[in-house]
Design an enzyme around this catalytic site. Structure first.
Site, PDB file in Angstrom:
ATOM      1  N   GLY A 141       0.778  -1.227   0.000  1.00  0.00           N
ATOM      2  CA  GLY A 141       0.000   0.000   0.000  1.00  0.00           C
ATOM      3  C   GLY A 141       0.810   1.278   0.000  1.00  0.00           C
TER       4      GLY A 141
ATOM      5  N   ASN B 187       1.608   3.089  -2.642  1.00  0.00           N
ATOM      6  CA  ASN B 187       0.900   4.015  -3.535  1.00  0.00           C
ATOM      7  C   ASN B 187      -0.374   4.535  -2.863  1.00  0.00           C
ATOM      8  OD1 ASN B 187       2.536   4.106  -5.983  1.00  0.00           O
ATOM      9  ND2 ASN B 187       2.008   1.948  -6.208  1.00  0.00           N
TER      10      ASN B 187
ATOM     11  N   MET C  30      -3.582  -6.556  -7.873  1.00  0.00           N
ATOM     12  CA  MET C  30      -3.086  -7.700  -8.640  1.00  0.00           C
ATOM     13  C   MET C  30      -4.223  -8.656  -9.000  1.00  0.00           C
ATOM     14  SD  MET C  30      -0.033  -6.728  -8.826  1.00  0.00           S
ATOM     15  CE  MET C  30       0.733  -8.144  -9.611  1.00  0.00           C
ATOM     16  N   HIS C  31      -5.186  -8.129  -9.725  1.00  0.00           N
ATOM     17  CA  HIS C  31      -6.298  -8.942 -10.226  1.00  0.00           C
ATOM     18  C   HIS C  31      -6.797  -8.270 -11.495  1.00  0.00           C
ATOM     19  CE1 HIS C  31     -10.077 -11.280 -10.220  1.00  0.00           C
ATOM     20  NE2 HIS C  31     -10.672 -10.132 -10.490  1.00  0.00           N
ATOM     21  N   ILE C  32      -6.863  -9.029 -12.566  1.00  0.00           N
ATOM     22  CA  ILE C  32      -7.324  -8.475 -13.835  1.00  0.00           C
ATOM     23  C   ILE C  32      -8.843  -8.398 -13.804  1.00  0.00           C
ATOM     24  CG2 ILE C  32      -7.406  -8.795 -16.331  1.00  0.00           C
ATOM     25  CD1 ILE C  32      -4.744 -10.348 -16.070  1.00  0.00           C
TER      26      ILE C  32
ATOM     27  N   ASN D  28      -5.254   2.963 -13.323  1.00  0.00           N
ATOM     28  CA  ASN D  28      -4.303   1.990 -12.787  1.00  0.00           C
ATOM     29  C   ASN D  28      -2.882   2.519 -12.930  1.00  0.00           C
ATOM     30  OD1 ASN D  28      -3.363  -0.740 -11.931  1.00  0.00           O
ATOM     31  ND2 ASN D  28      -2.571  -0.840 -14.024  1.00  0.00           N
TER      32      ASN D  28
ATOM     33  N   HIS E  36       1.050   1.444 -13.423  1.00  0.00           N
ATOM     34  CA  HIS E  36       1.795   0.298 -13.927  1.00  0.00           C
ATOM     35  C   HIS E  36       3.272   0.687 -14.081  1.00  0.00           C
ATOM     36  CE1 HIS E  36       2.558  -3.474 -15.880  1.00  0.00           C
ATOM     37  NE2 HIS E  36       3.046  -2.874 -16.949  1.00  0.00           N
TER      38      HIS E  36
ATOM     39  N   ASP F  14      -3.238  -3.304 -19.165  1.00  0.00           N
ATOM     40  CA  ASP F  14      -2.246  -2.219 -19.247  1.00  0.00           C
ATOM     41  C   ASP F  14      -2.202  -1.565 -20.626  1.00  0.00           C
ATOM     42  OD1 ASP F  14      -1.497  -2.629 -16.576  1.00  0.00           O
ATOM     43  OD2 ASP F  14      -0.122  -4.229 -17.144  1.00  0.00           O
TER      44      ASP F  14
ATOM     45  N   GLU G 109       6.386   6.727  -8.801  1.00  0.00           N
ATOM     46  CA  GLU G 109       5.004   6.243  -8.734  1.00  0.00           C
ATOM     47  C   GLU G 109       4.184   7.075  -7.757  1.00  0.00           C
ATOM     48  OE1 GLU G 109       4.796   1.500  -9.627  1.00  0.00           O
ATOM     49  OE2 GLU G 109       5.501   2.085  -7.644  1.00  0.00           O
TER      50      GLU G 109
END
Length: 236
Positions: A19, A21, A106-108, A144, A146, A186, A215
């Site tokens: 966490g 970010n 981390m889940h599409i 998002n 990346h 992405d 970031e």
């Protein structure tokens, strides 16, 4: 000025890990970097994600929620990954955010999830007072962060893949971006793109530390950009 006016813009943040970010967003909310903004939900798909602790110990504490894919599927035989995504969408819509930020998520997410957030697909709220209340919404942007430049190293492990490619001489620049989320991983429209310096022979830890600092800057910058589009800062 009342607290309601100060915090009139609402964020939901999705996380899976430490966490950092998220912390950048927590620190920026209701400051000149992210004015009139509050985080109204931090959601994690991992129970041990330290970002949940960051949210709970913020001042004031930020509401949190947790739901992981595999436990959900085990507890609901016959349900699918799409059903999980729709349940996630319900939780988010109940928080009534103006923008959703994926900050180390981390889940599409599926097209169905995005359709609900776009407002093009209705969804029933079984937890509502009335039996068939719909969680209708106007479009809610989803963005998002990346750790790669557009078109480079889509998907997981982008930092390591980018670092190794640079050290092998396969690429000559690396960086980070914040982009709009679409079904293709992405590949959504870039909002903020920043190159991150890297040196031949330096350790991945050194590069990663430098990258994370960038970031933390651009996730706040991009979040403000999108908030200003959908809900401009009130005039004083």
């Amino acid at each position: 000025m009342s607290t309601d006016v100060q915090s009139s813009r609402r964020l939901a943040v999705l996380i899976s890990g430490s966490g950092t970010n998220l912390q950048a967003l927590i620190d920026a909310q209701n400051t000149p970097a992210l004015p009139h903004t509050s985080i109204v939900l931090v959601f994690s798909n991992r129970k041990a994600a330290h970002g949940l602790v960051r949210a709970a110990t913020a001042s004031p504490p930020i509401p949190t929620a947790y739901l992981a894919l595999q436990p959900y599927l085990r507890q609901h035989p016959g349900k699918t990954r799409e059903d999980y995504d729709l349940e996630l969408a319900k939780i988010i819509l109940r928080a009534k955010p103006d923008v959703v930020v994926l900050a180390g998520w981390m889940h599409i997410v599926s097209e169905s999830f995005l359709d609900v957030l776009r407002g093009t697909r209705g969804i029933e709220d079984e937890g509502a007072t009335n039996d068939h209340d719909d969680l209708s919404t106007s479009p809610i942007p989803v963005i998002n962060i990346h750790p790669a430049l557009p078109g480079q190293f889509d998907g997981a492990n982008a930092i390591q893949r980018g670092y190794e490619a640079f050290q092998r001489g396969e690429v000559d620049r690396l960086g980070v971006m914040v982009h709009r989320v679409i079904a293709e991983v992405d590949r959504g429209e870039s909002l903020v793109v920043r190159e991150v310096p890297i040196g031949k022979g330096e350790s991945i830890e050194t590069y990663e530390e430098r990258l994370h600092k960038v970031e933390w800057e651009i996730i706040v910058q991009a979040t403000r950009m999108v908030l200003d589009e959908v809900k401009p800062v009130p005039q004083e």
